[in-house]
Write a protein that holds these residues in place. Structure first.
Motif, short mmCIF file in Angstrom:
data_model
loop_
_atom_site.label_atom_id
_atom_site.label_comp_id
_atom_site.label_asym_id
_atom_site.label_seq_id
_atom_site.Cartn_x
_atom_site.Cartn_y
_atom_site.Cartn_z
N GLU A 14 0.83 -1.21 0.00
CA GLU A 14 0.00 0.00 0.00
C GLU A 14 0.87 1.25 0.00
OE1 GLU A 14 -2.91 0.14 3.12
OE2 GLU A 14 -3.93 -1.66 2.41
N GLN A 15 1.94 1.22 0.77
CA GLN A 15 2.85 2.36 0.80
C GLN A 15 3.49 2.59 -0.56
OE1 GLN A 15 5.59 2.78 4.14
NE2 GLN A 15 4.51 1.13 5.17
N VAL A 16 3.95 1.52 -1.20
CA VAL A 16 4.58 1.63 -2.51
C VAL A 16 3.57 2.16 -3.53
CG1 VAL A 16 5.64 0.34 -4.41
CG2 VAL A 16 6.30 -0.14 -2.04
N ALA A 17 2.36 1.60 -3.52
CA ALA A 17 1.33 2.03 -4.46
C ALA A 17 0.99 3.50 -4.24
CB ALA A 17 0.07 1.16 -4.31
N ALA A 33 5.09 6.74 -19.39
CA ALA A 33 6.44 6.47 -18.89
C ALA A 33 6.51 5.02 -18.41
CB ALA A 33 6.79 7.42 -17.76
N LYS A 34 7.61 4.37 -18.70
CA LYS A 34 7.79 2.98 -18.26
C LYS A 34 8.22 2.98 -16.80
CE LYS A 34 9.95 -1.33 -19.79
NZ LYS A 34 10.06 -1.95 -18.50
N LEU A 35 7.56 2.16 -16.00
CA LEU A 35 7.93 2.01 -14.60
C LEU A 35 9.08 1.01 -14.49
CD1 LEU A 35 4.39 1.75 -12.98
CD2 LEU A 35 5.92 3.71 -12.96
N PRO A 36 9.83 1.09 -13.39
CA PRO A 36 10.89 0.09 -13.20
C PRO A 36 10.28 -1.32 -13.15
CG PRO A 36 11.02 1.82 -11.52
CD PRO A 36 9.75 2.03 -12.28
N SER A 37 11.06 -2.29 -13.56
CA SER A 37 10.56 -3.67 -13.48
C SER A 37 10.32 -4.03 -12.02
CB SER A 37 11.58 -4.64 -14.10
OG SER A 37 12.69 -4.78 -13.24
N VAL A 38 9.52 -5.05 -11.82
CA VAL A 38 9.21 -5.51 -10.46
C VAL A 38 10.50 -5.86 -9.73
CG1 VAL A 38 8.13 -7.39 -9.16
CG2 VAL A 38 6.88 -6.29 -11.03
N MET A 43 14.60 -4.71 -5.68
CA MET A 43 15.99 -4.64 -5.25
C MET A 43 16.33 -3.25 -4.71
SD MET A 43 17.90 -7.03 -8.13
CE MET A 43 19.37 -6.06 -8.06
N GLU A 44 15.85 -2.20 -5.39
CA GLU A 44 16.12 -0.83 -4.93
C GLU A 44 15.56 -0.58 -3.53
OE1 GLU A 44 14.78 2.15 -7.67
OE2 GLU A 44 15.94 1.31 -9.32
N LEU A 45 14.37 -1.14 -3.27
CA LEU A 45 13.71 -0.91 -1.99
C LEU A 45 14.02 -1.99 -0.95
CD1 LEU A 45 10.20 0.23 -3.30
CD2 LEU A 45 12.10 1.68 -2.53
N SER A 46 14.74 -3.01 -1.38
CA SER A 46 15.08 -4.14 -0.51
C SER A 46 13.84 -4.80 0.08
CB SER A 46 16.02 -3.71 0.62
OG SER A 46 17.21 -3.20 0.10
N ASN A 48 10.44 -7.74 -1.01
CA ASN A 48 10.07 -8.89 -1.82
C ASN A 48 9.43 -8.44 -3.14
OD1 ASN A 48 8.50 -11.17 -2.80
ND2 ASN A 48 8.95 -12.11 -0.82
N PRO A 49 9.81 -9.06 -4.27
CA PRO A 49 9.19 -8.73 -5.55
C PRO A 49 7.67 -8.91 -5.56
CG PRO A 49 11.15 -10.05 -5.90
CD PRO A 49 10.90 -10.02 -4.42
N ASN A 50 7.16 -9.86 -4.76
CA ASN A 50 5.70 -10.05 -4.69
C ASN A 50 5.01 -8.80 -4.15
OD1 ASN A 50 5.88 -12.66 -5.67
ND2 ASN A 50 6.08 -13.54 -3.62
N THR A 51 5.69 -8.08 -3.28
CA THR A 51 5.14 -6.84 -2.72
C THR A 51 5.00 -5.79 -3.81
OG1 THR A 51 6.16 -7.33 -0.58
CG2 THR A 51 5.50 -5.05 -0.97
#
Length: 133
Positions: A14-17, A33-38, A43-46, A48-51
């Motif tokens: 929810e915070q990321v969204a 604009a293209k968003l960063p890949s999952v 990795m940037e936010l350290s 889980n990719p599922n999040t």
């Protein structure tokens, strides 16, 4: 770009969204604009990719982004996401007005308060715009 608050009780997705939606609304992320890949954002936010995937799904449901299979996620055109954003604002306003009415406020008092709040929000938006320059 995005800072996670681990003391916030809301789920990380929810915070990321919310942060990505704010970036879209303020124009930092432009239409198409293209968003960063999952994986990259995870990795940037350290986290889980599922999040990140869940945050992207939420943004897509809310109309802020769209997915091109095999290509990634992109910001939706402003006029498309703005409809949903305005609809959500209208719903929140309706709920606030229902509370105001049930608390005994008159229409005139509620309109006066709404005008005051709207103008203070306008001032706040102007200050934020000046601070980012």
């Amino acid at each position: 770009m995005i800072v996670i608050d681990y003391r916030d009780k809301r789920p990380l997705y929810e915070q990321v969204a919310e942060k990505l939606a704010q970036l879209i609304i303020c124009g930092a992320l432009e239409s198409n604009a293209k968003l960063p890949s999952v994986r990259t954002l995870a990795m940037e936010l350290s986290i889980n990719p599922n999040t990140i995937q869940r945050a992207y799904m939420q943004l897509e449901q809310d109309g802020y982004i769209y997915t091109v299979v095999g290509r990634g996620n992109y910001v939706t055109d402003q006029h498309e996401w703005q409809k949903g954003y305005q609809s959500a604002a209208k719903k929140e306003l309706r709920e606030a007005l229902q509370k105001a009415k049930s608390s005994g406020l008159t229409l005139e008092d509620a309109l006066s308060m709404a005008k005051e709040c709207f103008e203070s929000a306008e001032d706040e938006t102007n200050r934020e715009g000046q601070n980012s320059d």
